[in-house]
Structures are given as C-alpha cells and as structure tokens.
Motif scaffolding. Structure first.
Motif, PDB file in Angstrom:
ATOM      1  N   ASN A  83      -8.565 -20.352 -14.341  1.00 44.44           N
ATOM      2  CA  ASN A  83      -8.478 -21.487 -15.258  1.00 44.44           C
ATOM      3  C   ASN A  83      -8.856 -22.771 -14.542  1.00 44.44           C
ATOM      4  OD1 ASN A  83      -7.825 -22.966 -17.624  1.00 44.44           O
ATOM      5  ND2 ASN A  83      -5.820 -23.478 -16.759  1.00 44.44           N
ATOM      6  N   ILE A  84     -10.004 -23.340 -14.902  1.00 42.07           N
ATOM      7  CA  ILE A  84     -10.449 -24.594 -14.302  1.00 42.07           C
ATOM      8  C   ILE A  84     -11.013 -25.482 -15.414  1.00 42.07           C
ATOM      9  CG2 ILE A  84     -12.643 -23.509 -13.605  1.00 42.07           C
ATOM     10  CD1 ILE A  84     -12.533 -25.547 -11.163  1.00 42.07           C
ATOM     11  N   PRO A  85     -10.113 -26.070 -16.208  1.00 40.54           N
ATOM     12  CA  PRO A  85     -10.548 -26.819 -17.394  1.00 40.54           C
ATOM     13  C   PRO A  85     -11.448 -28.005 -17.096  1.00 40.54           C
ATOM     14  CG  PRO A  85      -8.201 -27.151 -16.952  1.00 40.54           C
ATOM     15  CD  PRO A  85      -8.641 -26.031 -16.081  1.00 40.54           C
ATOM     16  N   GLY A  86     -11.314 -28.612 -15.909  1.00 36.27           N
ATOM     17  CA  GLY A  86     -12.156 -29.748 -15.578  1.00 36.27           C
ATOM     18  C   GLY A  86     -13.627 -29.401 -15.510  1.00 36.27           C
ATOM     19  N   ASN A 112      -2.179 -21.206  -7.141  1.00 40.60           N
ATOM     20  CA  ASN A 112      -2.521 -22.580  -7.485  1.00 40.60           C
ATOM     21  C   ASN A 112      -3.899 -22.915  -6.925  1.00 40.60           C
ATOM     22  OD1 ASN A 112      -2.312 -25.530  -7.858  1.00 40.60           O
ATOM     23  ND2 ASN A 112      -2.002 -25.516  -5.640  1.00 40.60           N
ATOM     24  N   GLY A 113      -4.722 -23.566  -7.745  1.00 41.62           N
ATOM     25  CA  GLY A 113      -6.069 -23.925  -7.316  1.00 41.62           C
ATOM     26  C   GLY A 113      -6.282 -25.406  -7.108  1.00 41.62           C
ATOM     27  N   ASP A 120      -4.751 -20.969 -11.348  1.00 44.36           N
ATOM     28  CA  ASP A 120      -4.676 -22.151 -12.207  1.00 44.36           C
ATOM     29  C   ASP A 120      -5.100 -23.395 -11.441  1.00 44.36           C
ATOM     30  OD1 ASP A 120      -3.636 -23.221 -14.931  1.00 44.36           O
ATOM     31  OD2 ASP A 120      -2.841 -24.599 -13.424  1.00 44.36           O
ATOM     32  N   SER A 121      -6.205 -23.989 -11.870  1.00 45.92           N
ATOM     33  CA  SER A 121      -6.714 -25.216 -11.253  1.00 45.92           C
ATOM     34  C   SER A 121      -6.599 -26.401 -12.200  1.00 45.92           C
ATOM     35  CB  SER A 121      -8.172 -25.018 -10.828  1.00 45.92           C
ATOM     36  OG  SER A 121      -8.285 -24.045  -9.828  1.00 45.92           O
TER      37      SER A 121
END
Length: 291
Positions: A131-134, A180-181, A160-161
C-alpha cells in the motif's frame, strides 16, 4: 520474517542494470546487519523495469544476499510481466511476493479482488499487499483488506507506506504480518506491533534505521527515538529532491560510488543538487564523501 528489509536501490549505468554495483551494494548491506531485501518496489523503480531487467536484478540479489529473506514486488502495468516476475521470484527462492494494486485506472473493489485472486492462483508464496497511496493514488485501507479476506482472498501481510500510524495499528490488530514502509515512523510502528520495516533510507543511513527498529525490540525506546530522529531528518532532506533518484545519490554521498536511475522516465539529481544535499547532510553530522 522480521526486522529491517531494504527497499533496494537498483543502480543503472549506461541504460543497463549495474550488476557489479548492485552485487556490491547487497553484500555491503548484508555486512551492515539488515534482515532482508525488498526488490522491484518503488525505490527499485520496479514498475519501470522490463522482465529481463527484473531477472538480472533478482539473480544478482539472490547471489549476494547470503540467504537473507527476499520479498519481490511483482506489480506492473502489464499482466504478463506480473506472471513472469512471480516465476522469477519462485526461481530465486523468494520468501514472499508483494504487489501494488493495479495503477492508473484507479481500481474499484472488484478490480482489486480480481487482481489478488489471480495472484493467489499463480503461486503458493505468501502475498503481501503493498500500500503506497502517495504513488498509486489509492489507499488500501484495513477495511478493504478485511473485505478481501472475508471474500476468500489469501493475504499474507501488508507493507503499509501510508505514513499513518493509526492505519498500521489497525492492520496489526487484524493479525496480519505488517511491515511499515515509512521511514519516519519505524520506531512507532515497531512499538505498535509491526514485524519490521521496509525502508528506502536503509540503503544509505543503514545503521540508524536498524537502531530505530532493533533498540525498540531491546527495550531501549529512548535510544530508538534518538536514531529515529536522525532518520526522520534525512527523510525530510530527501523530500526536497526527485524520488527515487535521491536515494541513489544518498548512497553515493554517504557510502560509495553508485549508479543512478533509469532515465528518462525518472531523472538523476544534478551536480548542483547533490552538492546542496551533501552540505545539508554534513550539517546533520554525517560523514559525506563528495568530489
């Protein structure tokens, strides 16, 4: 699997994967005490690499990783590339695979379910949702992951980032393997139960990232927060420059000669930018090699 996994920088020279430089980098990180590697993600420019470049990179990493766990990010804009990358992950003895959600067309739930269901059919390896929404423009929330699991999708864990410690906590509470990312919350994420971190800055400020995680596990939260403070300051500096190129320049400035990114889809830092970055790193008390 736990600890500090390196979101690995994969250097290019003259338009090709720098095999020698990548091998040296992986070997050096092993000696510094990292716990594993996460290739073909954001820092690796994974979505920009074709199948042959992915093969070369994974073979080189496998040969130099000293048996440490490797989690291969398989996501791409092309399904056949995903399929071939899964095969490569299995060939080179990956511990697990990970994938971003389908990009560009902003997937709905059914698209995400279809994609990860098909990944499940390709391999028996654990599958982590990355998950890297940015970058992707879509936040994979705990509620969405819970729905996937309820609908029969096998989820091995989450990278999760998002940078949202509350979201990290919720994933942990779901009983998932959580990494954690986001480099600025390594210590906090470890405190709330994350198995570890998948860190871009561990390419360059490796020791402080490891301390941000390991000192928490040893019960020295104060020491961990001190290390985390330095990592966060370097992250703030990095945010001023183009990514992922800044992570490659950090290796060059703080460690050894290192290749760059795969131009022209992304660009390297200019000489002026690296000079400026070097000066700021020196102000933080870091030893900079620059000529």
């Amino acid at each position: 699997m736990e600890g500090v996994l390196v979101a690995l920088a994969i250097p290019f020279r003259d338009g090709k994967v720098d095999v020698e430089g990548l091998g040296r980098h992986v070997s050096s990180l092993v000696k510094e005490g990292v716990n594993g590697f996460f290739p073909l993600g954001t820092t690796s420019m994974g979505v920009l690499l074709n199948v042959e470049e992915r093969r070369i990179a994974l073979e080189t990493i496998s040969e130099n990783s000293n048996g440490l766990p490797i989690v291969v990010q398989v996501g791409s804009t092309d399904w056949s590339t995903v399929v071939e990358t899964v095969k490569l992950a299995e060939k080179f003895n990956a511990e697990a695979i990970a994938s971003i959600v389908p990009i560009y067309y902003k997937p709905d739930y059914d698209t995400i379910k279809l994609y990860f269901s098909k990944l499940n059919q390709l391999t028996s390896l654990p599958i982590f949702i990355y998950n890297i929404p940015g970058n992707v423009g879509f936040n994979v929330t705990p509620d969405l992951v819970a729905r996937l699991i309820k609908d029969g999708v096998s989820v091995g864990g989450v990278k999760d980032s998002s940078g949202d410690i509350g979201q990290v906590m919720r994933f942990v509470e779901m009983g998932l393997e959580v990494f954690n990312g986001s480099d600025h919350i390594v210590t906090l994420a470890t405190l709330v139960g994350a198995k570890g971190c998948i860190s871009a800055l561990s390419n360059s400020v490796t020791g402080p990232v490891i301390e941000s995680y390991r000192l928490v596990k040893d019960g020295d939260v104060k020491g961990a927060l001190k290390a985390q403070s330095l990592v966060a300051k370097v992250r703030d500096l990095a945010s001023k420059y183009p990514k992922p190129a800044v992570y490659y320049s950090l290796v060059k400035l703080l460690k050894y000669d290192f290749g760059g990114v795969k131009e022209p889809l992304v660009r390297n830092l200019t000489r002026e930018e690296e000079t400026e970055l070097a000066a700021e790193l020196s102000k933080l008390g870091l030893k900079v090699r620059f000529n």
